[in-house]
Scaffold this active site. Structure first.
Site, PDB file in Angstrom:
ATOM      1  CG  ASN A  17      73.828  92.365  39.835  1.00 31.05           C
ATOM      2  OD1 ASN A  17      74.039  91.400  40.544  1.00 31.05           O
ATOM      3  ND2 ASN A  17      73.119  93.404  40.243  1.00 31.05           N
TER       4      ASN A  17
ATOM      5  CB  CYS B 170      72.165  91.968  45.830  1.00 29.40           C
ATOM      6  SG  CYS B 170      71.274  91.928  44.278  1.00 29.40           S
TER       7      CYS B 170
ATOM      8  CG  HIS C  86      75.912  93.508  45.053  1.00 35.19           C
ATOM      9  ND1 HIS C  86      76.094  92.401  44.265  1.00 35.19           N
ATOM     10  CD2 HIS C  86      74.732  94.065  44.675  1.00 35.19           C
ATOM     11  CE1 HIS C  86      75.055  92.288  43.438  1.00 35.19           C
ATOM     12  NE2 HIS C  86      74.222  93.282  43.667  1.00 35.19           N
TER      13      HIS C  86
END
Ligand code: ACO
Length: 349
Positions: free
Chosen positions: A306, A114, A276
């Site tokens: 995501n 991430c 993020h």
């Protein structure tokens, strides 16, 4: 001092929309559970047999290169961040390079999940600042849909992730007050297995307290894949969600403040925060901590899920295209993820 700037930006998400209701057809979950816990309404999945991670990356990179006003041949270096590469090796950077006819230049793959895009951006920034390269292509791309457990067993992880790609071209900035002001990178390997996808790997069960795990009985060497992994279904990502949540809500604000302080700013100076897109609840928590109004935080996890290394460049590009990022704005990018790794970048746009 030479600074680097984002000279071109682009993103691509696959056409196929998968709603929470679609997932309810294959696993025991609900739209209510997913929305309440994550904010996600739908995500995109790449087209099977036609798209893969590097192809998604190429589509985003083509747009970023065009917007930077250069040709593929003028790119000096490629940095490709992903946790879902086309192959175990080689990395997706060389595959993107081959598809875009840029053979010969360096291609680096980043494995920081991430936080991958922030790490990649930081590395690209160093190359431009030192004068080594003039056009650095930084890509974040993921095809999660090919590596998730679509049974009820995997629901805690599977519902969160989606496919997509974003890319930027870094160039030297003509204005020394504009561009990437600083980047800040961190990691803490104590939490490595709390958010992980351990197979295939050479771990041999060492860190997991399972001595024989993954290794067949043979005199030398081991094996990346063994029938045992399939039997125990240790072939999917694992996430200790509550542990991740606890650290994410601490590290996000910490690293954002670090970036602001390094440049003499405070949270209220931020014009746009691009976190993020881990989970809407995490982003909202960070927003509250920084006391930022809704219009200064860009969230699109509701529509894309995501997308790990791709989430920041996709969100950044969307915000820019929507006219929410203007010249001279102070833009903060921040990420937290597997490793654990976390980081931030502060940009005077
Ligand atoms: N649908 C329905 N029920 C589910 C689902 C699902 N998709 N997933 C889990 N459940 C069930 C569990 O089985 C459990 O049931 P039980 O009580 O009968 O045992 C119950 O829901 C609660 O499970 P928890 O895992 O404790 O759920 P929690 O409330 O912690 O929510 C979540 C899980 C959303 C992952 C939460 O921990 C969280 O927000 N964590 C942050 C991690 C995160 O957002 N990661 C994003 C990716 S990593 C990154 O980008 C940094």
């Amino acid at each position: 001092m030479i600074r680097s700037k984002i000279a071109g930006i682009g993103y691509y998400v696959p056409e196929k929309v998968v709603t929470n209701y679609d997932l309810m057809k294959v696993m025991d979950t609900s739209d209510e559970w997913i929305q309440e816990r994550t904010g996600i309404v739908e995500r995109r999945y790449a087209e099977k047999h036609k798209e893969n991670t590097s192809i998604l990356g190429v589509k985003a990179a083509e747009i970023a290169i065009e917007r930077a006003g250069i040709t593929n041949k003028e790119v000096d270096f490629i940095i490709f961040a992903t946790l879902s590469p086309d192959y175990y090796f080689p990395g997706s950077g060389v595959l993107l390079q081959r598809q875009m006819g840029m053979q010969g230049i360096g291609a680096l793959d980043i494995r920081n999940q991430c936080s991958g895009f922030i790490y990649a951006l930081s590395i690209g920034d160093q190359f431009v600042k030192t004068g080594m390269y003039k056009n650095v292509l930084v890509v974040g791309a993921e095809m999660h849909s090919c590596g998730l457990d679509f049974t009820t067993r995997g629901r805690g992880v599977t519902v969160i992730f989606g496919d997509g790609a974003g890319a930027v071209v870094l160039q030297p900035s003509e204005d020394e007050n504009r561009g990437i002001l600083s980047t800040h990178l961190h990691a803490d390997g104590d939490h490595a297995e709390r958010l992980s996808y351990i197979n295939p790997g050479s771990h041999g069960g060492v860190f997991l307290g399972k001595e024989k795990f993954g290794y067949p009985d043979q005199e030398f060497g081991g094996a990346f894949f063994t029938p045992h992994m399939y039997e125990t279904e240790d072939i999917y990502p694992f996430m200790d969600g509550q542990h991740v949540f606890k650290f994410a809500v601490t590290k996000f604000p910490e690293v954002i403040h670090e970036a602001l302080e390094a440049n003499g700013y405070k949270a209220s100076d931020i014009d746009m925060l691009i976190p993020h897109q881990a989970n809407l609840r995490i982003s909202q928590f960070v927003q509250q901590r920084l006391k930022l109004p809704d219009e200064k935080v860009w969230n699109n996890i509701q529509r894309y899920g995501n997308t790990t290394a791709a989430s920041i460049p996709i969100a950044l590009c969307e915000a820019w295209k929507a006219g929410k990022i203007k010249e001279n704005d102070l833009v903060c990018l921040a990420a937290f993820g597997s490793g654990f790794t976390w980081g931030a970048a502060l940009i005077r746009w």
